[in-house]
Design a protein around this motif. Structure first.
Motif, mmCIF file in Angstrom:
data_model
loop_
_atom_site.group_PDB
_atom_site.id
_atom_site.type_symbol
_atom_site.label_atom_id
_atom_site.label_comp_id
_atom_site.label_asym_id
_atom_site.label_seq_id
_atom_site.Cartn_x
_atom_site.Cartn_y
_atom_site.Cartn_z
ATOM 1 N N LEU A 18 53.102 -62.516 -22.344
ATOM 2 C CA LEU A 18 52.756 -62.098 -23.703
ATOM 3 C C LEU A 18 53.672 -60.961 -24.125
ATOM 4 C CD1 LEU A 18 48.837 -62.000 -23.720
ATOM 5 C CD2 LEU A 18 50.332 -63.726 -24.758
ATOM 6 N N LEU A 19 54.128 -61.006 -25.384
ATOM 7 C CA LEU A 19 54.929 -59.939 -25.973
ATOM 8 C C LEU A 19 54.104 -59.254 -27.042
ATOM 9 C CD1 LEU A 19 58.338 -61.743 -26.668
ATOM 10 C CD2 LEU A 19 57.727 -60.354 -24.683
ATOM 11 N N SER A 20 54.203 -57.935 -27.098
ATOM 12 C CA SER A 20 53.461 -57.202 -28.117
ATOM 13 C C SER A 20 54.194 -55.951 -28.545
ATOM 14 C CB SER A 20 52.076 -56.818 -27.597
ATOM 15 O OG SER A 20 51.381 -56.081 -28.582
ATOM 16 N N GLU B 227 48.132 -51.714 -26.881
ATOM 17 C CA GLU B 227 46.721 -51.329 -26.906
ATOM 18 C C GLU B 227 45.977 -51.908 -25.712
ATOM 19 O OE1 GLU B 227 45.139 -52.222 -30.757
ATOM 20 O OE2 GLU B 227 46.717 -51.097 -31.763
ATOM 21 N N ALA B 228 45.107 -51.098 -25.156
ATOM 22 C CA ALA B 228 44.374 -51.483 -23.944
ATOM 23 C C ALA B 228 43.583 -52.762 -24.141
ATOM 24 C CB ALA B 228 43.455 -50.349 -23.505
ATOM 25 N N HIS B 229 42.970 -52.945 -25.319
ATOM 26 C CA HIS B 229 42.172 -54.156 -25.515
ATOM 27 C C HIS B 229 43.050 -55.405 -25.564
ATOM 28 C CE1 HIS B 229 43.170 -53.307 -29.738
ATOM 29 N NE2 HIS B 229 42.883 -54.563 -29.990
ATOM 30 N N ASP B 230 44.312 -55.280 -26.025
ATOM 31 C CA ASP B 230 45.235 -56.426 -25.992
ATOM 32 C C ASP B 230 45.601 -56.778 -24.559
ATOM 33 O OD1 ASP B 230 45.246 -56.671 -28.733
ATOM 34 O OD2 ASP B 230 47.239 -55.801 -29.018
ATOM 35 N N LEU B 231 45.871 -55.748 -23.751
ATOM 36 C CA LEU B 231 46.187 -55.980 -22.342
ATOM 37 C C LEU B 231 45.024 -56.657 -21.634
ATOM 38 C CD1 LEU B 231 47.811 -52.537 -21.516
ATOM 39 C CD2 LEU B 231 48.937 -54.736 -21.257
ATOM 40 N N TYR C 60 52.679 -59.020 -19.310
ATOM 41 C CA TYR C 60 52.524 -58.443 -20.643
ATOM 42 C C TYR C 60 53.701 -57.500 -20.829
ATOM 43 C CZ TYR C 60 49.958 -56.378 -24.594
ATOM 44 O OH TYR C 60 49.550 -55.963 -25.822
ATOM 45 N N ILE C 61 54.538 -57.760 -21.826
ATOM 46 C CA ILE C 61 55.730 -56.946 -22.056
ATOM 47 C C ILE C 61 55.657 -56.319 -23.445
ATOM 48 C CG2 ILE C 61 58.241 -56.994 -22.316
ATOM 49 C CD1 ILE C 61 58.274 -59.271 -20.252
#
Length: 118
Positions: A78-80, A84-88, A99-100
């Motif tokens: 996943l790229l973002s 944010e912690a909730h996305d992780l 997660y990058i």
């Protein structure tokens, strides 16, 4: 034959850069700019790894990941732009392998992919 990578990223500059770096390493790269096309390809064409931007038109990366995980265990990054912690947490719960955060070094992404696929 090289490994197949699906890059789903709506920022053309980022997807183009990833494509160049990955093709230099003999990966076969398919680039799409929306979640609907990403899901269609992920479910219907063989991919060795999928790179998904979280925020895309059509379907977001979380939705695509959730659908892919119903039938496949293909590695997903996943790229973002936001860390944010909730996305992780949500990405991990849905089965993302990595997660990058943007901005990132394309060289480091390629090395991470090579490690994941070895």
């Amino acid at each position: 034959m090289g490994k197949r990578i699906l890059v789903a990223e709506d920022e053309a500059r980022i997807s183009h850069l990833l494509k160049i770096y990955l093709e230099r390493e003999s990966f076969i790269v398919n680039v799409v700019d929306n979640g609907k096309d990403a899901l269609d390809i992920a479910l219907n064409e063989p991919c060795d790894l999928i790179i998904l931007d979280i925020l895309m038109p059509g379907k977001d990366g979380f939705t695509v990941l959730k659908e892919v995980r119903k039938t496949q265990s293909t590695p997903v990054i996943l790229l973002s732009a936001k860390g944010e912690a909730h996305d992780l947490q949500r990405g991990a719960e849905l089965g993302a392998d990595e997660y990058i955060l943007k901005p990132f070094s394309p060289k480091e992404v390629v090395e991470k992919i090579k490690t994941m696929l070895s």
